[in-house]
Structure formats: C-alpha cells, structure tokens
Design a protein around this motif. Structure first.
Motif, PDB file in Angstrom:
ATOM      1  N   THR A 104       0.811  -1.214   0.000  1.00 10.01           N
ATOM      2  CA  THR A 104       0.000   0.000   0.000  1.00 10.01           C
ATOM      3  C   THR A 104       0.845   1.265   0.000  1.00 10.01           C
ATOM      4  OG1 THR A 104      -1.720  -1.204   1.215  1.00 10.01           O
ATOM      5  CG2 THR A 104      -1.885   1.193   1.192  1.00 10.01           C
TER       6      THR A 104
ATOM      7  N   MET B  62      -3.316   7.398   8.188  1.00 11.07           N
ATOM      8  CA  MET B  62      -3.668   5.989   8.348  1.00 11.07           C
ATOM      9  C   MET B  62      -4.489   5.765   9.614  1.00 11.07           C
ATOM     10  SD  MET B  62      -0.013   4.306   7.285  1.00 11.07           S
ATOM     11  CE  MET B  62       0.775   4.994   8.721  1.00 11.07           C
ATOM     12  N   TYR B  63      -5.092   4.598   9.676  1.00  7.82           N
ATOM     13  CA  TYR B  63      -5.859   4.171  10.849  1.00  7.82           C
ATOM     14  C   TYR B  63      -5.433   2.757  11.202  1.00  7.82           C
ATOM     15  CZ  TYR B  63      -9.975   2.097  13.215  1.00  7.82           C
ATOM     16  OH  TYR B  63     -10.811   1.425  14.070  1.00  7.82           O
TER      17      TYR B  63
ATOM     18  N   ARG C 171      -1.888  -1.607  11.220  1.00  5.90           N
ATOM     19  CA  ARG C 171      -2.664  -0.704  10.375  1.00  5.90           C
ATOM     20  C   ARG C 171      -3.831  -1.368   9.653  1.00  5.90           C
ATOM     21  NH1 ARG C 171       2.591   2.570   8.281  1.00  5.90           N
ATOM     22  NH2 ARG C 171       3.722   1.032   9.481  1.00  5.90           N
TER      23      ARG C 171
ATOM     24  N   SER D  84      -6.187   0.969   7.510  1.00  4.79           N
ATOM     25  CA  SER D  84      -6.503   1.726   6.292  1.00  4.79           C
ATOM     26  C   SER D  84      -5.465   2.807   6.036  1.00  4.79           C
ATOM     27  CB  SER D  84      -7.896   2.351   6.394  1.00  4.79           C
ATOM     28  OG  SER D  84      -7.905   3.332   7.414  1.00  4.79           O
TER      29      SER D  84
ATOM     30  N   GLN E 198      -8.744   4.181   2.565  1.00  2.56           N
ATOM     31  CA  GLN E 198      -9.335   2.905   2.171  1.00  2.56           C
ATOM     32  C   GLN E 198      -8.607   1.768   2.872  1.00  2.56           C
ATOM     33  OE1 GLN E 198      -8.573   4.069  -1.961  1.00  2.56           O
ATOM     34  NE2 GLN E 198     -10.705   3.620  -2.442  1.00  2.56           N
ATOM     35  N   VAL E 199      -9.308   0.671   3.045  1.00  2.00           N
ATOM     36  CA  VAL E 199      -8.759  -0.490   3.751  1.00  2.00           C
ATOM     37  C   VAL E 199      -7.550  -1.032   2.997  1.00  2.00           C
ATOM     38  CG1 VAL E 199      -9.289  -2.825   4.571  1.00  2.00           C
ATOM     39  CG2 VAL E 199     -11.025  -1.055   4.661  1.00  2.00           C
ATOM     40  N   ILE E 200      -6.525  -1.440   3.760  1.00  2.00           N
ATOM     41  CA  ILE E 200      -5.315  -1.968   3.137  1.00  2.00           C
ATOM     42  C   ILE E 200      -5.615  -3.261   2.380  1.00  2.00           C
ATOM     43  CG2 ILE E 200      -3.753  -0.964   4.857  1.00  2.00           C
ATOM     44  CD1 ILE E 200      -3.517  -3.800   6.079  1.00  2.00           C
TER      45      ILE E 200
ATOM     46  N   TYR F  19     -13.619  -4.846  11.416  1.00  2.00           N
ATOM     47  CA  TYR F  19     -12.549  -5.112  10.444  1.00  2.00           C
ATOM     48  C   TYR F  19     -12.272  -6.607  10.375  1.00  2.00           C
ATOM     49  CZ  TYR F  19      -7.934  -5.424   8.336  1.00  2.00           C
ATOM     50  OH  TYR F  19      -6.884  -5.768   7.528  1.00  2.00           O
TER      51      TYR F  19
ATOM     52  N   VAL G  13     -18.521   4.568   6.003  1.00  2.00           N
ATOM     53  CA  VAL G  13     -17.807   4.468   4.735  1.00  2.00           C
ATOM     54  C   VAL G  13     -18.606   5.240   3.697  1.00  2.00           C
ATOM     55  CG1 VAL G  13     -16.965   2.906   2.942  1.00  2.00           C
ATOM     56  CG2 VAL G  13     -16.843   2.213   5.339  1.00  2.00           C
TER      57      VAL G  13
ATOM     58  N   LEU H  75     -13.109   5.468   4.502  1.00  2.00           N
ATOM     59  CA  LEU H  75     -13.532   5.305   5.886  1.00  2.00           C
ATOM     60  C   LEU H  75     -13.358   6.604   6.677  1.00  2.00           C
ATOM     61  CD1 LEU H  75     -14.381   3.322   8.208  1.00  2.00           C
ATOM     62  CD2 LEU H  75     -11.945   2.814   8.505  1.00  2.00           C
TER      63      LEU H  75
END
Length: 441
Positions: free
Chosen positions: A140, A252-253, A261, A263, A279-281, A302, A336, A342
C-alpha cells in the motif's frame, strides 16, 4: 547477529523486553522471533513496579534491560535471575528455575495496547499477523529496498514496530535513534544518512508544526501518520507542504489488535477526502455494524489476517488459540462513504444519553480542537460531563462555556470544567487519562 543471539533462547518460553530504539533491542527481538520465544514488548520508560508486576504475573524465562539502568540493578539483586550476556548496551538475564508454560504454537509476541500506561491486558499477536500486515503495508505504501526509515517513534509501540517490520521485509534501511523529533541532533542524523521515511502520531505532527518543520530543508520523501485523530488543520498543512515539495503524506488508521494498520489515505485523495482515514489496506475488509438500519454510522468491524489472536491477562492465557478468527470489533464508530473511504467519528464508549439526546464526547474534543485550538479530555462521570483542559487555555474556556451549554443543550450543572497545569502524555503522544499533576482527569 539475531541468529547468534537466538542460541541463548528456547521455544515455548517468554521474554520480557524493555525495548529501546537501539541495535541490542532489535537484535534480541528478532532473535525471539527466530527461536520461538514469545517477547512481551514494553517501553523503556516503564517503572520498576510495573516490571515487578510483569515478572510476577508472567514469570519470564529471560529479561532484557538497558545496561547500567535501575532495572539492571534490580535484576542484579533478584535472586530468581542471573546475568548471562551483554547485548549491545543491553543486559540479558535468565531465570534460574524455569516455570513450565503452555504456549500456543500460533503465538509470536505480546503487545500492550497503545494507550496502556500500567500492567493490564496484552494483545496476543501471531507470526501470520505480523507478516500479513507488513506485506500489505509494503504494498500500500510502495516500500522498497531503497527506503531509509528513521525511528521517530518508540519500537515498543505497535506503529513503530510496524515500521521496523515493513522495512526489514523489503531489505530497506532503518536508522536507530532515541532522540526526540524536536532535537537538532535527530534531524542531523536523519539528513546525514539520507532518511526518506518518517512516521508520526498526531502529537508528533503538532510538535513539528510548532517547530517550523515545513520551513526547513530535509531529506524525507514520505510522511506517515497514525495513532489517533489528526486535526483537519494539521492534515491540510502537511498535505499542502508535501504537494508543493514533491513528497507524500499518508494518513492511516490502525489498532494494536490489527497488528498496526487497517486503512491508508493515498496521497492523490488527500485534499478531496480530508478527514478520512482512507481505504482499507490490501487483504482487509471493513463493514459498519449499525444499531439502527437507517443510521449512516455504526461500529467499524474489520476483518483480515492481521487481526490478533485475542487478549492476554494472565499466564494461562498464552496457551489460548485464535479467539478472533480474523474479525475485530474495533470499538470505533464511523462510516464508509460512497467511494469506499472510511471516516471515524468517535469511540463506542464515547456516546452518552442526556435528556433523551445522544451526545458524543469525542465530538466535543474534536470541536474544541478544530475550531478553537484547545486540547481537552471529555469524560462522563456520575451523570456529569467532565471537561479537562490545560491551564494555558483557561481564558479561552471561560469565553466558550456559554457556547458549549447552548451547543449541547445542557444545564450548567451538567458540565464540570476542570483545568490542570498540563497534560502528561504516553510514549506515543496520547494524553494520559488518570492522575495528572495531582489532579484527576
């Protein structure tokens, strides 16, 4: 070096590792992964009392502490341990009589959650968790062997450890330093060795902004941020700085329970999707669990191979298997958007009901931060909202009191305004909730 160090270790055993940003800590940590020893990773600022509690609770077979430290003197006097080796400015102790443990073959390491400042539950992480998250983050963030990361965060923190994992996986370079990002010597070291990658939590970027970082020359090409909500102002500031200087800034989240991590907000969407955590990894998925079907928001659920095995509160828990089965109830509330980005709006535990109305405590913190540049901690205690802020913001808060009552539709008796001299922070920049300068938050 790690292979040689692994000769001192055994599988189905536990190590307590006081993790520094130095060669000895990294070598010993990698040796644990090689040998099948399960390390409990703790920060170098840990107290003697906390170490004693870990020792009593988990009966570690080996302990690594900084040479010449109070902890080293403590273990020199501990009749249950003997000093066996010096590991690059660190000292290794072995337990004289091992305590038999039943350890799950899936378990690789035990990590405190990011806000923990005392001995509590640990996160049980597997080798698959570590590898899967590192592999997908590399993909990513486009990490290659040419990247040079600097330890701008503690390696005891899951985000800092993730930087180590990803760069080692790609045979990239890691610059090890315990210096603060506010120290001139940190940036001299970074520039001398041509550092290209810098990781920070929101507080890190606040410090960089105050220090005029964006007006100074440096070799960093990629900035990453995680570890909590970054203010819109700071996000825009660093995004614009990077756009003007051909650099990248990734918001990031993540959570310790997701082995770092979840997203990433890619640079090309940074201005269009300000406020989003991206966006989600690759390899992960998110769904929103709504309490009311018509609501836009709900708990973020998740799923992915980086979801931890579960928690650990006592020695017997290290024998447990995978209790999450790849699904993590994050405890965060969000949504979302139609493009798959997100947004996080609060914590599940942040919502209270007052006079039949739902109030989000973290939304109050966000409003004060975004609109008035006031850092505050908002909690609910005995039917009263307790709003704690630093003394330097007292005059601002006096002005805002009436605005808050009207904004929240509350009576004066519903909010307690509580100043403290200053907030204490954890090693990863989060405000410590509890005793602060003799006053409770």
């Amino acid at each position: 070096m790690a292979t040689d160090m692994a000769l001192y270790l055994k599988s189905e055993s536990i190590a307590l590792v006081v993790m520094n940003n130095d060669v000895g800590s990294v070598v010993f940590y990698l040796a644990c992964l090689l040998a099948g020893t399960v390390p409990i990773i703790v920060d170098r600022k840990i107290t003697q009392i906390e170490v004693e509690q870990y020792e009593e609770k988990y009966k570690p077979d080996v302990v690594l502490v900084m040479q010449g430290s109070k902890l080293a003197r403590m273990f020199d006097q501990n009749v249950d341990y003997v000093r066996v080796e010096t590991v690059y400015r660190n000292v290794l102790y072995r337990r004289k009589v091992a305590v038999k443990k039943r350890i799950s073959p899936l378990l690789a390491e035990l990590l405190p959650t990011s806000g923990t400042t005392y001995v509590s539950k640990l996160v049980r992480v597997s080798k698959e968790n570590i590898y899967d998250n590192a592999k997908n983050i590399c993909k990513t963030l486009h990490i290659t062997a040419d990247d040079v990361a600097i330890t701008s965060l503690p390696l005891s923190y899951t985000y800092g450890l993730s930087v180590l994992h990803t760069h080692l996986l790609k045979h990239a370079t890691i610059l090890l330093t315990d210096k603060s990002v506010l120290q001139k010597s940190f940036w001299e070291f970074a520039d001398r060795h041509r550092a290209t990658s810098f990781a920070g939590v929101p507080y890190t970027y606040e410090l960089l902004e105050q220090n005029g970082h964006i007006n100074k020359e440096n070799t960093i090409k990629v900035y990453t941020q995680a570890g909590g909500r970054l203010s819109i102002h700071t996000q825009k500031l660093f995004t614009e700085y990077c756009l003007k200087n051909d650099k990248k800034f990734y918001v990031m989240y993540g959570q310790t329970e997701a082995t770092a991590r979840i997203s990433v907000l890619q640079m090309e969407y940074a201005m269009e999707k300000v406020g989003s955590v991206g966006q989600v990894i690759s390899g992960g998925a998110v769904r929103i669990q709504k309490e009311i079907p018509s609501d836009n928001e709900g708990e973020i659920i998740y799923s992915g191979k980086n979801v931890c095995l579960g928690y650990c509160s006592k020695l017997e828990d290290v024998g447990r298997g995978d209790e999450n089965e790849g699904i993590l109830h994050t405890g965060d509330i969000g949504y979302v958007d139609k493009d798959g980005f997100l947004y996080i709006t609060g914590r599940k535990s942040d919502f209270i009901k007052k006079y039949g109305r739902r109030i989000c405590l973290s939304a109050i913190e966000k409003m004060l931060d975004e609109q008035y540049k006031i850092k505050a901690v908002v909690k609910y205690d005995k039917s009263v909202i307790v709003l704690t802020f630093e003394e330097k913001d007292r005059e601002k808060m006096k002005y805002l009191e009436e605005i808050l009552y009207q904004f929240l539709h509350l009576k004066k008796s519903d909010i307690l305004f509580q100043p403290v001299e200053r907030f204490e922070r954890t090693y990863n920049g989060k405000i410590i909730i509890g005793e602060t300068n003799g006053k409770h938050i």
